[in-house]
Design an enzyme around this catalytic site. Structure first.
Site, short mmCIF file in Angstrom:
data_model
loop_
_atom_site.label_atom_id
_atom_site.label_comp_id
_atom_site.label_asym_id
_atom_site.label_seq_id
_atom_site.Cartn_x
_atom_site.Cartn_y
_atom_site.Cartn_z
N THR A 9 0.85 -1.18 0.00
CA THR A 9 0.00 0.00 0.00
C THR A 9 0.89 1.23 0.00
O THR A 9 1.84 1.32 0.78
CB THR A 9 -0.96 -0.01 1.21
OG1 THR A 9 -1.64 1.23 1.27
CG2 THR A 9 -0.23 -0.24 2.53
N GLU A 45 -5.27 -2.88 4.04
CA GLU A 45 -5.09 -3.58 5.33
C GLU A 45 -6.31 -4.36 5.78
O GLU A 45 -6.24 -5.14 6.73
CB GLU A 45 -4.72 -2.56 6.42
CG GLU A 45 -3.35 -1.93 6.28
CD GLU A 45 -3.34 -0.68 5.39
OE1 GLU A 45 -4.31 -0.52 4.61
OE2 GLU A 45 -2.40 0.11 5.46
N LYS A 88 -8.30 21.72 9.93
CA LYS A 88 -8.58 22.17 11.29
C LYS A 88 -8.49 23.68 11.33
O LYS A 88 -7.41 24.26 11.29
CB LYS A 88 -7.61 21.54 12.29
CG LYS A 88 -8.17 21.49 13.70
CD LYS A 88 -7.39 20.52 14.57
CE LYS A 88 -8.18 20.22 15.85
NZ LYS A 88 -7.44 19.27 16.70
N TRP A 115 -12.86 21.01 13.26
CA TRP A 115 -12.68 20.22 12.04
C TRP A 115 -13.62 20.68 10.94
O TRP A 115 -14.80 20.89 11.16
CB TRP A 115 -12.95 18.74 12.30
CG TRP A 115 -11.90 18.07 13.15
CD1 TRP A 115 -12.04 17.63 14.42
CD2 TRP A 115 -10.56 17.75 12.76
NE1 TRP A 115 -10.88 17.05 14.88
CE2 TRP A 115 -9.94 17.12 13.87
CE3 TRP A 115 -9.81 17.95 11.60
CZ2 TRP A 115 -8.62 16.68 13.84
CZ3 TRP A 115 -8.48 17.52 11.58
CH2 TRP A 115 -7.90 16.88 12.69
#
Lengths: 561, 561
Positions: free
Chosen positions: B203, B352, B458, B463
Site C-alpha cells: 500500500t 489492510e 482544522k 474540524w
C-alpha cells in the site's frame, strides 16, 4: 462499553516463519452475538405463546444480546466453567436462543436434549453428557422429574415458563426470569479458542445408544457463514423466518446463529406445530421463509386446501419453504408452487454435518424439464462440503451423475468422531465421514441420493431403528424371528412394517403393539404386522431385507390393484 | 481423481481437553479452487483482448482449475517453494486468476505488483518482497527490463502475451503457454496451514516507502465467505461481473476468490479501461454487476450521456455497480439510477482490511429520505469487521452516529502488522488497526466517514470535512469534480481551498459560495476557488491531494514573491 471489550483479537499470529500477518480473531459464537447487537439491534425474535397463535412474545436482537449476557453471568455464578455441559430441554423459543449464546459464549457446551426421545434415552444422554445444569421448559418438568434421581451429576434445574416447582427431589430449581434478574452485573466474556466444543447433539443412529456430535465454535461459525451465502438459505434482512425445525435437532439447522449474520427476524413456534397454528402464525407474523420437515408442510397443505371454501388461509407473505430431514415428495413441491405461489426447496444433511450440506435452492440456471430433473436431486453440495462416491471396496467413483456408491463427505463442518465413543471407526473412512446413504454426484456437485446403505427407517424426519424394533419384538415370548423394514408412506415418507415368525400360535398385532409400548417410543410402533412361517435369509444367514421389502411391495400392489 | 485427494482434512483435532470433535480442514485457497471445479465447472472468465472490446478470450472455471494446477507444477519445477514470493505485473486477465490460485495453492506468496507505481517504487517492492519469479504482461516488459539489473534475486521471468523476449539481461524468460504445456504431469497440491502467508500487497501510504500487507489463506477465505453472503457483494450464479478494480489492488477486491463461492462469471478488462471500451464490454458481455472506483463510473456516465443522441449505450443488462476506493458522489448515484436504471452501492476498505469492510448495498430497510441519508454513509460494517470510534486520547466514543473520532477496526481480515516492517506501531492501537479516517458509527453499525485524518482541515480549532465540502460542490450542476484541501492561514491556522473542474463554462466563485451555503456551515465555505481542466490523480485513481496542495503552495509563493 461492553463485556466483549477485551476479547476477540490477538495481534500476534506468527506460528511459523511463513505465517501471514493478519489478526487472529477466533471464530466463536461470541462474534455472532456481537453481530446481533452491533448490526441488527432492531431485528426481532417472536415466540408463539399458545396454540391459537393469537399471542406471541417479541424481543429484539439487542435485548437478546443483553439477556444472553445476563444468563451467562448467572450460569457462571452457578459454577458453570469452560467445558462444562449445560443441557436444554426446551422448545423453540427466544429463551432457547439466549441459552444457545450464553452457554457457548461462556465456554460451556450446550447439550440440546430431544424431549421426544424415549425416557431411557433422555436419561442416557444426560448421563453420558454429564450435564451439570439443565434448562427445562415448564411443560417438560414432568418428563424430567422421574429421571433426576438417577442423574447424580445434575446440580441445578432452571425452569422456563410456569409453573416452576421450587425443588425437584434433591435438585435446586431456579425460575428463568429470577435467574436473569439476580445475575451479577459487569460480566466479561472469556477468551475462547475456536476449536473449543460449543454444542453437543445426540443422534439416534440405527444401532446402539445415541451418539453425540460435539460441534466446535469454528464449525458453527463457518456453517453460519456458508448458509448466509447467496447460494445458502437465502435469508435476508427483509425476511421473517419461521423455524419449525426443533432447536434440539442439529442446532435447529443453525438458524439461531445464521440470523446473526443475515439480520433476519425469527419466528419460533414454541411447542405448537399443528397446521392450524402454523397457518395462523404465517398470516399474523407475515412469515416470508419457513424451514421444517416435509410432514409439516403436508399437514399445512391439507389444512389450507380444506379451508379453501370456508376461510381461506393466506400464505401470500410466504415466498420460500426449505424442507429437509427426508426426501421431499414432488407433488408437495408442485402443490405449494401452483396453488400458493410458494417455492419449496430441499436440503440434505446429518447431525454429523449440520443441515444444508446440500441445498436445492441453488438452482438458478435450470428451468422447465431441467429444473424438474434437478428438483429430484437432494441439492448441490454447499461450499466447504466435499463429497465423494465410493464403491463397496472404498474406491472413489466418477462424479458423472450415474455411478452409484456410498456417499462420503468431509470438511470443516463435518464430525471427526463421536463424543466419548471409541467404537465408531466404521463411520469414518480414510479422512471421510461415511454417510450411510447411497447415491451419485453430478459433475457440478449435485447429489442424487438413491437409498440408504443400512436399513434404518426415516419417518417424519426422525430415525427409527429397525434393529432396535427387531430386538424388542424378539423379546415377546411367542416371537421367534422378526424383521422390520421401511414401507413408503404418503405423510411420514416412511413407516416401519414388521414381519414376524412365531413358535406356535401367532399373537395378535394388538398384542405385539402393547408389548412394544414398554420398550420403544409410541411413534416407532410398526403400522403393519405380517406373520410368516419363516423369514427369508441371505447367504450369510442374515435376514434378506431386500426380498422382504419386495414381497411387501408385491402384496401391497396386489391389494391396490 | 485429482491432485487434491490427499489434502484438505485431518481427522484429529483435539488440541486441548475441551476441544470439539470436528474435522480440521484448513481454510486455504486450495478449497476455493476445488470449488470452482466441483460446483461451477461451466462458469466462465472472459478477458477483453483489445480496446475495441470486439474480441475476448473465454475459459471455463474447470479449465482455469486445470491450468492453475499445471502452472503450480511449472512454478514448482522452477524451484518455487513454500513461503517463496512470486511477483505478478499483470492486468486483469484469466492468466492472472490462474496465477492467484497456482502460486498460493503451491504454498508460495503471490506479490501483486502495481504497474502504475513509479519505477523506483516498483523496484523497491520487488526488492523488499524478494520475489524469485516474476509473471509479467508483455505490455509491461518495457517497464520491468531497466529494473532487473538491480534485482539480483529474480531468477525467472514468465511473460504472458506477445511479444515475449527470449531473455532479459541475465534472466531466463518463459512464455506462459509454453510453461503450462511443459509442466510435469501428476502434480499434487501440498498440505498448507491456514495461517500461511498467501498474498502480499503493498500500500502506498502518504509518507515513506510502500508497506506490504501479507494476507493469510484464512483471511482470504473468510473475506470470500463474508462477501459471498446475502449482505455482501450480492453476486449470484446468474451474474456476469465486470471487475474493473485492478487485481494488483487489494486482490481485485477479492473477486477472483469470491466467484469460486458464488459461481459468478467474471469479465476482465485487461488493460482497457476507457469508457468506450467499458460500454462495449457491458453491451457485448451482458454484464450485470460491475465494480470499480467512482472515476471510472463518472467517465462512463459522461460517455453514455454524450452518446445519447448518436448511438445510445445499452446498459440495460447492468443491475448493480459497486463503487469504492473513495467516496461516491451522490449525483453520480442518482444519475445512474435515474437515467440508466442501475443501482450504485459503495463500499469502504483498505489494503489492510481488504475491500467491503463496510458496504452500503446492505440497506434493504431504508426508503425515501432515510435511504438517501444512508447513501451518504460509507456503508454498514460487514460481519467480522468490528469498528470503534476513538477520541484524540484513544478513548472509545459512543456509536450514536454523531460522535466523530478516528475509526479503528479489528477482525480476522485485518492486518496485524506490515511485512518486514518494525516501525509501524503507530498504525496499531491496543489490538485495533487505526484507519486514519475520521468519522462516526451509528447504533446499527453504519459508518459515516467524514474525512481522512490527514486531509481534514482544522480551522480555528474545529474540524472541517474536505469530503463533505467536495460532495456539496459536486452537487452543483456545472461542477464535474472538486477537491478541497487545507491551506495555511495566519489567523485560523488552516482554511479550506477548493479546486474545481467543470463541464463547460466555469461558474463564478460567488455562485459556488451561494450554492454551498445551502449545504454546509458558513465558516466551512472555502476562502479560495481555483478552476482547472482536470484534477491530478494518483496511481489508484484518487484525487492526488498532495500534488494539489503542492501546486497551490507554488502558486501562492509565486503570487507573493
Amino acid at each position: 462499553m461492553n463485556g466483549f471489550d477485551e476479547t476477540g483479537t490477538h495481534m500476534a499470529t506468527a506460528q511459523h516463519p511463513s505465517a501471514g500477518l493478519m489478526m487472529s480473531t477466533p471464530l466463536t459464537t461470541q462474534e455472532l452475538l456481537k453481530r446481533m447487537r452491533s448490526a441488527w439491534p432492531d431485528s426481532t425474535i417472536s415466540t408463539v405463546a399458545d396454540e391459537t397463535a393469537r399471542f406471541s412474545h417479541t424481543v429484539t436482537f439487542a435485548e437478546v444480546a443483553v439477556r444472553a449476557e445476563r444468563l451467562a453471568a448467572a450460569l457462571s455464578a452457578l459454577g458453570v466453567r469452560t467445558g462444562d455441559r449445560v443441557g436444554s430441554l426446551l422448545w423453540n423459543s427466544a429463551a432457547h436462543v439466549e441459552l444457545y449464546y450464553a452457554a457457548t459464549g461462556l465456554g460451556a457446551v450446550l447439550h440440546t436434549i430431544n424431549p421426544r426421545l424415549f425416557a431411557d434415552q433422555i436419561e442416557y444422554t444426560i448421563d453420558h453428557a454429564e450435564d451439570r445444569v439443565l434448562v427445562v421448559d415448564a411443560t417438560l418438568v414432568g418428563t424430567l422429574t422421574p429421571l433426576l434421581d438417577r442423574l447424580p451429576r445434575v446440580e441445578h434445574v432452571v425452569v422456563v415458563g410456569t409453573p416452576a416447582p421450587e425443588v425437584i427431589g434433591r435438585v435446586t430449581v431456579h425460575a428463568y426470569p429470577d435467574l436473569l434478574e439476580q445475575a451479577p452485573a459487569g460480566f466479561r466474556w472469556p477468551e475462547l479458542q475456536e476449536d473449543l466444543g460449543a454444542c453437543l447433539c445426540y443422534t439416534s443412529g440405527t444401532t446402539g445408544n445415541p451418539k453425540g456430535v460435539l460441534y466446535t465454535h469454528r464449525s458453527i461459525v463457518l456453517h453460519a457463514l456458508i448458509m448466509a451465502g447467496t447460494n445458502g438459505f437465502r435469508l435476508g434482512r427483509h425476511d421473517r423466518a419461521l423455524a419449525l425445525v426443533p432447536m434440539f435437532h442439529a442446532l435447529g439447522w443453525g438458524l439461531p446463529f445464521i440470523v446473526a449474520l443475515t439480520g433476519t427476524d425469527l419466528v419460533l413456534p414454541g411447542r405448537h406445530l399443528g397446521p392450524a397454528t402454523i397457518a395462523t402464525v404465517i398470516e399474523r407474523e407475515q412469515v416470508t421463509w419457513a424451514g421444517g420437515v416435509p410432514t409439516l408442510w403436508l399437514d399445512l397443505l391439507r389444512y389450507a386446501d380444506a379451508q379453501r371454501d370456508a376461510r381461506p388461509v393466506d400464505l401470500s407473505s410466504l415466498r420460500l419453504v426449505l424442507s429437509g430431514g427426508t426426501k421431499v415428495p414432488q407433488p408437495l413441491m408442485a402443490a405449494f408452487e401452483e396453488r400458493y405461489g410458494v417455492t419449496v426447496g430441499q436440503g440434505w444433511g446429518m447431525t454429523e454435518t449440520l443441515p444444508g450440506a446440500t441445498l436445492s435452492l441453488a438452482d438458478p440456471d435450470a428451468s422447465g424439464e431441467a429444473k424438474r430433473a434437478r428438483r429430484e436431486l437432494a441439492g448441490q453440495a454447499s461450499p466447504f462440503y466435499e463429497f465423494r462416491v465410493v464403491d463397496a471396496d472404498g474406491a472413489p467413483l466418477p462424479h458423472d451423475g450415474k455411478s452409484v456408491g456410498e456417499i462420503e463427505v468431509r470438511g470443516p463442518v463435518v464430525a471427526a468422531a463421536y463424543y466419548g465413543a471409541g467404537h465408531t471407526a466404521e463411520k469414518f473412512h480414510d479422512g471421510w465421514l461415511r454417510t450411510g446413504d447411497l447415491g451419485a454426484v453430478t459433475h457440478d456437485g449435485w447429489l442424487d441420493i438413491t437409498d440408504r446403505a443400512k436399513d434404518a427407517i426415516k419417518s417424519g424426519g426422525e430415525w427409527i431403528s429397525s434393529q432396535d424394533l427387531e430386538a424388542a419384538l424378539m423379546r415377546h415370548p411367542a416371537v421367534l424371528e422378526a424383521a422390520v423394514v421401511s414401507v413408503p408412506h404418503e405423510r411420514w415418507s416412511e413407516r416401519p412394517a414388521a414381519v414376524v415368525a412365531t413358535a406356535g400360535d401367532d399373537p395378535s398385532a394388538d398384542e405385539l403393539r402393547d408389548h412394544l409400548r414398554a420398550h420403544v417410543a409410541g411413534w416407532w410402533i410398526p403400522d403393519e404386522f405380517h406373520f410368516v412361517a419363516e423369514l427369508p435369509r441371505n447367504s450369510t444367514g442374515k435376514f434378506d431385507k431386500r426380498t422382504i421389502r419386495d414381497q411387501l411391495r408385491a402384496a401391497r400392489e396386489e391389494r391396490f390393484s
